[in-house]
Design a protein around this motif. Structure first.
Motif, PDB file in Angstrom:
ATOM      1  N   CYS A 108      13.762   1.554 -16.829  1.00  0.00           N
ATOM      2  CA  CYS A 108      13.336   0.172 -17.092  1.00  0.00           C
ATOM      3  C   CYS A 108      14.540  -0.734 -17.372  1.00  0.00           C
ATOM      4  O   CYS A 108      14.542  -1.898 -16.971  1.00  0.00           O
ATOM      5  CB  CYS A 108      12.335   0.133 -18.239  1.00  0.00           C
ATOM      6  N   SER A 124       5.432   1.944 -16.706  1.00  0.00           N
ATOM      7  CA  SER A 124       5.940   2.385 -18.005  1.00  0.00           C
ATOM      8  C   SER A 124       4.940   2.071 -19.114  1.00  0.00           C
ATOM      9  O   SER A 124       5.033   2.619 -20.215  1.00  0.00           O
ATOM     10  CB  SER A 124       7.298   1.736 -18.301  1.00  0.00           C
ATOM     11  N   ASP A 143      13.727   9.294 -17.559  1.00  0.00           N
ATOM     12  CA  ASP A 143      13.853   8.583 -18.831  1.00  0.00           C
ATOM     13  C   ASP A 143      13.329   7.171 -18.613  1.00  0.00           C
ATOM     14  O   ASP A 143      13.941   6.364 -17.906  1.00  0.00           O
ATOM     15  CB  ASP A 143      15.323   8.577 -19.253  1.00  0.00           C
ATOM     16  N   GLN A 144      12.186   6.884 -19.202  1.00  0.00           N
ATOM     17  CA  GLN A 144      11.535   5.589 -19.004  1.00  0.00           C
ATOM     18  C   GLN A 144      12.446   4.432 -19.397  1.00  0.00           C
ATOM     19  O   GLN A 144      12.570   3.447 -18.666  1.00  0.00           O
ATOM     20  CB  GLN A 144      10.247   5.550 -19.823  1.00  0.00           C
ATOM     21  N   GLU A 145      13.092   4.541 -20.534  1.00  0.00           N
ATOM     22  CA  GLU A 145      13.939   3.440 -21.009  1.00  0.00           C
ATOM     23  C   GLU A 145      15.122   3.204 -20.065  1.00  0.00           C
ATOM     24  O   GLU A 145      15.455   2.058 -19.751  1.00  0.00           O
ATOM     25  CB  GLU A 145      14.429   3.697 -22.432  1.00  0.00           C
ATOM     26  N   LEU A 158       2.633   5.950 -10.678  1.00  0.00           N
ATOM     27  CA  LEU A 158       3.474   6.048 -11.867  1.00  0.00           C
ATOM     28  C   LEU A 158       2.585   6.050 -13.096  1.00  0.00           C
ATOM     29  O   LEU A 158       1.532   5.410 -13.103  1.00  0.00           O
ATOM     30  CB  LEU A 158       4.428   4.849 -11.948  1.00  0.00           C
ATOM     31  N   PRO A 189       3.063   6.485 -17.695  1.00  0.00           N
ATOM     32  CA  PRO A 189       3.889   6.882 -18.837  1.00  0.00           C
ATOM     33  C   PRO A 189       3.518   8.302 -19.273  1.00  0.00           C
ATOM     34  O   PRO A 189       2.365   8.710 -19.159  1.00  0.00           O
ATOM     35  CB  PRO A 189       3.535   5.852 -19.913  1.00  0.00           C
ATOM     36  N   ASP A 190       4.515   9.040 -19.741  1.00  0.00           N
ATOM     37  CA  ASP A 190       4.280  10.373 -20.278  1.00  0.00           C
ATOM     38  C   ASP A 190       4.099  10.264 -21.786  1.00  0.00           C
ATOM     39  O   ASP A 190       4.529   9.277 -22.400  1.00  0.00           O
ATOM     40  CB  ASP A 190       5.472  11.282 -19.941  1.00  0.00           C
ATOM     41  N   LYS A 193       9.894  13.525 -13.506  1.00  0.00           N
ATOM     42  CA  LYS A 193       9.955  12.864 -14.808  1.00  0.00           C
ATOM     43  C   LYS A 193      11.330  12.242 -14.988  1.00  0.00           C
ATOM     44  O   LYS A 193      12.350  12.853 -14.670  1.00  0.00           O
ATOM     45  CB  LYS A 193       9.703  13.874 -15.925  1.00  0.00           C
ATOM     46  N   GLY A 205       8.639   9.470 -21.623  1.00  0.00           N
ATOM     47  CA  GLY A 205       9.177   9.533 -20.267  1.00  0.00           C
ATOM     48  C   GLY A 205       8.281   8.746 -19.311  1.00  0.00           C
ATOM     49  O   GLY A 205       7.242   8.202 -19.686  1.00  0.00           O
ATOM     50  N   LEU A 206       8.707   8.686 -18.073  1.00  0.00           N
ATOM     51  CA  LEU A 206       7.923   8.053 -17.017  1.00  0.00           C
ATOM     52  C   LEU A 206       7.724   9.086 -15.928  1.00  0.00           C
ATOM     53  O   LEU A 206       8.692   9.734 -15.498  1.00  0.00           O
ATOM     54  CB  LEU A 206       8.650   6.820 -16.459  1.00  0.00           C
TER      55      LEU A 206
END
Length: 141
Positions: free
Chosen positions: A111, A71, A106-108, A82, A84-85, A104, A89-90
């Protein structure tokens, strides 16, 4: 050689959470239903199950620390990478080179799920949740 009694393993605990993700193709972003899961008996890993239409689910295992690192900056090797976008996003790059799927998420949200696993099994205590008995028994044969 005397055997020392092993400390009892903590009761296994697990949890899952549905999470929407997208398969990125050259033409479009295709929604994919997924379930993220964690089981304290495999304390270093979490799973992402991809529920594909008309097919058996596909399960990938990820190192939970790798997700947090991914992330922040590109990480991984081989069939799991992996990064981060640019939009928060991740990106999960899955599969061998030349046949890699880009997913893709949702990174949050992912995490946050990983941080919940660290509440259940804190970093550095993973070995207390592993049942080494079967491996040790096979080595004694």
């Amino acid at each position: 050689m005397p055997q020392h009694p092993a400390a009892p393993l903590p009761a296994p605990r697990s949890f899952t959470q549905p999470m929407a993700m997208e398969l990125l193709t050259s033409d479009a972003a295709v929604p994919i239903d997924t379930t993220v899961g964690y089981d304290s008996r495999t304390p270093h890993a979490l799973t992402i199950t991809f529920h594909l239409l008309g097919e058996e689910p596909v399960v990938w295992c990820f190192d939970r620390e790798m997700i947090l690192t991914g992330s922040l900056r590109p990480t991984g090797d081989g069939e799991i990478r992996l990064r981060p976008d640019t939009d928060g996003g991740l990106l999960l790059l899955l599969g061998p080179s030349g046949q890699r799927a880009v997913v893709k998420c949702d990174q949050e949200a992912l995490c946050r799920f990983v941080r919940e696993t660290f509440v259940l099994v804190p970093q550095g205590t993973e070995d207390r949740h592993l049942d080494w008995g079967p491996l040790l028994a096979s080595l004694r044969r």
